[in-house]
Motif scaffolding. Structure first.
Motif, PDB file in Angstrom:
ATOM      1  N   ILE A 146      87.886  34.633  59.432  1.00 27.97           N
ATOM      2  CA  ILE A 146      88.460  35.091  58.546  1.00 27.97           C
ATOM      3  C   ILE A 146      89.021  36.963  59.625  1.00 27.97           C
ATOM      4  N   ASP A 147      88.516  37.432  59.995  1.00 30.77           N
ATOM      5  CA  ASP A 147      88.082  38.484  60.223  1.00 30.77           C
ATOM      6  C   ASP A 147      88.727  38.518  61.700  1.00 30.77           C
ATOM      7  N   ALA A 148      88.948  37.163  62.434  1.00 31.23           N
ATOM      8  CA  ALA A 148      89.225  37.435  63.367  1.00 31.23           C
ATOM      9  C   ALA A 148      90.784  36.975  63.439  1.00 31.23           C
ATOM     10  N   LEU A 149      91.489  36.649  62.328  1.00 27.64           N
ATOM     11  CA  LEU A 149      92.719  36.731  62.452  1.00 27.64           C
ATOM     12  C   LEU A 149      94.050  37.275  61.763  1.00 27.64           C
ATOM     13  N   GLU A 150      92.762  38.452  61.219  1.00 30.97           N
ATOM     14  CA  GLU A 150      93.358  39.683  60.513  1.00 30.97           C
ATOM     15  C   GLU A 150      93.208  40.807  61.944  1.00 30.97           C
ATOM     16  N   ALA A 185      93.542  39.606  64.865  1.00 26.33           N
ATOM     17  CA  ALA A 185      94.359  39.344  65.974  1.00 26.33           C
ATOM     18  C   ALA A 185      96.541  39.616  65.448  1.00 26.33           C
ATOM     19  N   LEU A 186      95.929  40.349  64.230  1.00 21.25           N
ATOM     20  CA  LEU A 186      97.339  40.807  63.275  1.00 21.25           C
ATOM     21  C   LEU A 186      97.370  41.962  63.815  1.00 21.25           C
ATOM     22  N   SER A 189      97.669  42.935  67.758  1.00 19.07           N
ATOM     23  CA  SER A 189      99.650  42.382  67.368  1.00 19.07           C
ATOM     24  C   SER A 189     100.281  43.311  67.711  1.00 19.07           C
ATOM     25  N   LYS A 227      98.714  40.209  72.359  1.00 19.19           N
ATOM     26  CA  LYS A 227      98.282  38.873  71.727  1.00 19.19           C
ATOM     27  C   LYS A 227      96.905  37.893  72.062  1.00 19.19           C
ATOM     28  N   LEU A 228      96.048  37.872  70.962  1.00 18.67           N
ATOM     29  CA  LEU A 228      94.713  37.635  71.285  1.00 18.67           C
ATOM     30  C   LEU A 228      94.537  35.974  71.167  1.00 18.67           C
ATOM     31  N   ARG A 229      93.710  35.280  72.272  1.00 16.82           N
ATOM     32  CA  ARG A 229      94.206  34.045  72.601  1.00 16.82           C
ATOM     33  C   ARG A 229      93.012  33.302  72.287  1.00 16.82           C
TER      34      ARG A 229
END
Lengths: 99, 446
Positions: A55-59, A61-62, A65, A71-73
């Protein structure tokens, strides 16, 4: 709370100004209960280190960005290295940032 | 004709499609059913004689390949994505003879079969038939205490669910051009397994093989897939995808599950992406049960063969399965969700009971009293976290968190964990919401 200025603690913590900025971004985006200055620059961000999860990884990335237009991939072979620590993440951002 | 009207069959095909049809898109190119079955036959010959397959493959083609090979040998697949040594040890104890199917080296004491690219002879002729009651997969509900509960999935139950989903989403052979599906959920999660492993085996759909996690990955991968594309995702991912402000490739539909989808996100997908935004209602125990088009339909339409009861649901191939949500009938054969039992919380697609979490906290050495608190917005905010209060003289938050980390799924770790001198228990020893809110405000004050 991050206020964008360098503090004496930050200098003492061993973080570069860029690392401190990224640390503040992470702490504020993820509502972590840790001072940005207290993050170990070489410690793992996920699992046993800071204890971040997917969940943190997505937050993260946001937030990265928005702040840096980077942009993280995940299909990237270097991904493990980028997320290995605050230091490696900051280095990746510095290399690819457009703002 | 719906599944429910069909007579029970003794055997059902492993693949309900022609051998020339595409079942998966890999970076190297499309993979056909014949290629998959041929490679699976070669892999099956390398598997142990008996046992349970713990399929950890992140590449969806290899997950599919391992699952099909295990089916050919009559081995159930354990749907588990957790490669931590203690989880693998626990599975090996519960399932003697368990072996790993992986596409990356994993440190563990278990027998391991590497799933690699192969140049096996293609499969020709009719697909293999499987006994309808063959135990094909075992799903797990995580629980909060590291004691997952197993849910058995016979082949006929999985096939019935896949055919019902194909009917609902117009993916049956003859419904139109074959569709592609990209998922942001792992194939070891029941929702990802049903949509990206079972659907491609039973309906005119090909899955995207690669991992797609970050928004840029997902959007680029969609560009590379042929039409009609389906995006299978979660509210958490949708929130991150919408924040990119980049319109994805034309989508036949977007499907969300694992948590309630906020109306503003459903409307944003319909408006900004020009795609129907569908939600699936499902659970690891029962599988997918119903769907709705969130922006237009408040109520859920059960899949063919699904009958909602009071406190349970009848699922083809499984019988009566208990429900963790309260439901009430709605017009047109639909039902309305009334909400979850108050004790249950769901984060990151995983469920936990607050009572269990409290018990784990109380069992940490040095903790005299403690309580987990779910935020008010837990049903609406995909990034919501639990917090906890603990009375633990002489212990630090770091020590308590380290102890909790050994016992809890990471998503349930409290954020924050606040040490307090005492919990505001009332005369009956109970903690009221108001008392906890008061405590939170008191601790936040300078």
């Amino acid at each position: 709370m991050p206020d964008g200025t360098m503090t004496p603690t930050a200098i003492a913590s061993g973080l570069t100004p860029q690392e401190l900025d990224v640390a503040r971004l992470i702490v504020s985006a993820l509502s972590l209960e840790v001072a940005p200055e207290a993050i170990e620059p070489e410690a793992p961000l996920f699992n046993e280190g800071l204890g971040l999860d997917s969940i943190d990884a997505l937050e993260m990335a946001l937030a990265v960005s928005k702040a840096y237009d980077v942009k993280l991939r995940s299909d990237d072979e270097r991904n493990h290295r980028i997320f290995a620590s605050l230091r490696s993440l900051t280095a990746h951002i510095e290399k690819h940032r457009t703002r | 004709m719906g599944w429910s009207a069909m007579r029970p069959e003794a055997a059902l095909p492993l693949v309900n499609r022609g051998t020339a049809e595409v079942i998966c898109y890999r970076p190297a190119g499309p993979m056909t059913v014949g290629r998959l079955l041929g490679e699976a036959r070669a892999l099956a010959a390398r598997l142990p004689a008996t046992g349970h397959a713990i399929n950890l493959c992140a590449d969806r083609y290899r997950m599919l390949l391992g699952f099909v090979a295990a089916l050919m040998r009559g081995h159930p697949t354990l749907l588990n994505a957790d490669a931590s040594p203690h989880r693998l040890r626990a599975l090996a104890e519960a399932y003697p003879g368990a072996y790993l199917l992986t596409d990356k080296p994993v440190a563990s004491g278990l027998p391991l079969v590497l799933v690699e690219d192969d140049t096996a002879e293609e499969w020709t002729g009719p697909a293999p038939m499987l006994p309808a009651r063959q135990l094909a997969a075992i799903a797990f509900t995580s629980g909060s205490t590291g004691q997952p509960t197993a849910h058995l999935k016979p082949w006929d139950a999985l096939v019935a669910a896949a055919l019902a989903a194909a009917e609902r989403f117009a993916l049956r052979p003859g419904d139109g051009a074959a569709s592609s599906v990209l998922a942001t959920v792992p194939p070891q999660h029941m929702y990802g397994f049903e949509t990206t492993i079972m659907l491609p085996l039973q309906a005119a759909l090909a899955c995207h093989a690669g991992e797609a996690f970050f928004p840029s990955d997902v959007l680029d991968a969609l560009d590379a897939l042929p039409e009609r594309r389906l995006l299978v995702t979660t509210p958490l991912h949708l929130r991150a995808l919408l924040a990119e402000h980049r319109r994805p490739a034309t989508l036949a539909a977007v499907i969300s599950a694992t948590a309630p989808l906020a109306m503003n996100m459903a409307e944003a997908v319909e408006r900004d992406w020009g795609a129907p935004m569908l939600e699936i209602y499902g659970a690891s125990e029962a599988g997918s049960m119903a769907s709705r088009r969130t922006a237009l339909e408040p109520d859920w339409l059960p899949y063919s063969g699904i009958r909602m009861g009071q406190g349970d649901v009848h699922v083809p191939g499984l019988g009566a399965v208990p429900l963790t949500d309260a439901v009430e009938p709605a017009p047109g054969g639909r039902f309305r969700l009334l909400g979850r039992r108050a004790d249950l919380v769901k984060l990151g697609g995983r469920r936990a009971s607050l009572a269990e979490l409290n018990r784990v906290l109380a069992e940490v050495a040095g903790v005299e009293d403690g309580v987990f608190v779910a935020p008010e917005d837990i049903e609406r905010n995909p990034a919501a976290r639990l917090s906890a209060y603990a009375v633990a003289p002489g212990r630090t938050t770091e020590e308590i968190l380290a102890a909790l980390r050994l016992r809890l799924e990471p998503v349930f770790l409290p954020r924050p964990l606040v040490l307090v001198p005492a919990l505001p228990r009332n005369g009956l020893g109970k903690l009221t919401r108001a008392a906890l809110d008061g405590l939170r405000l008191a601790m936040a004050a300078p």
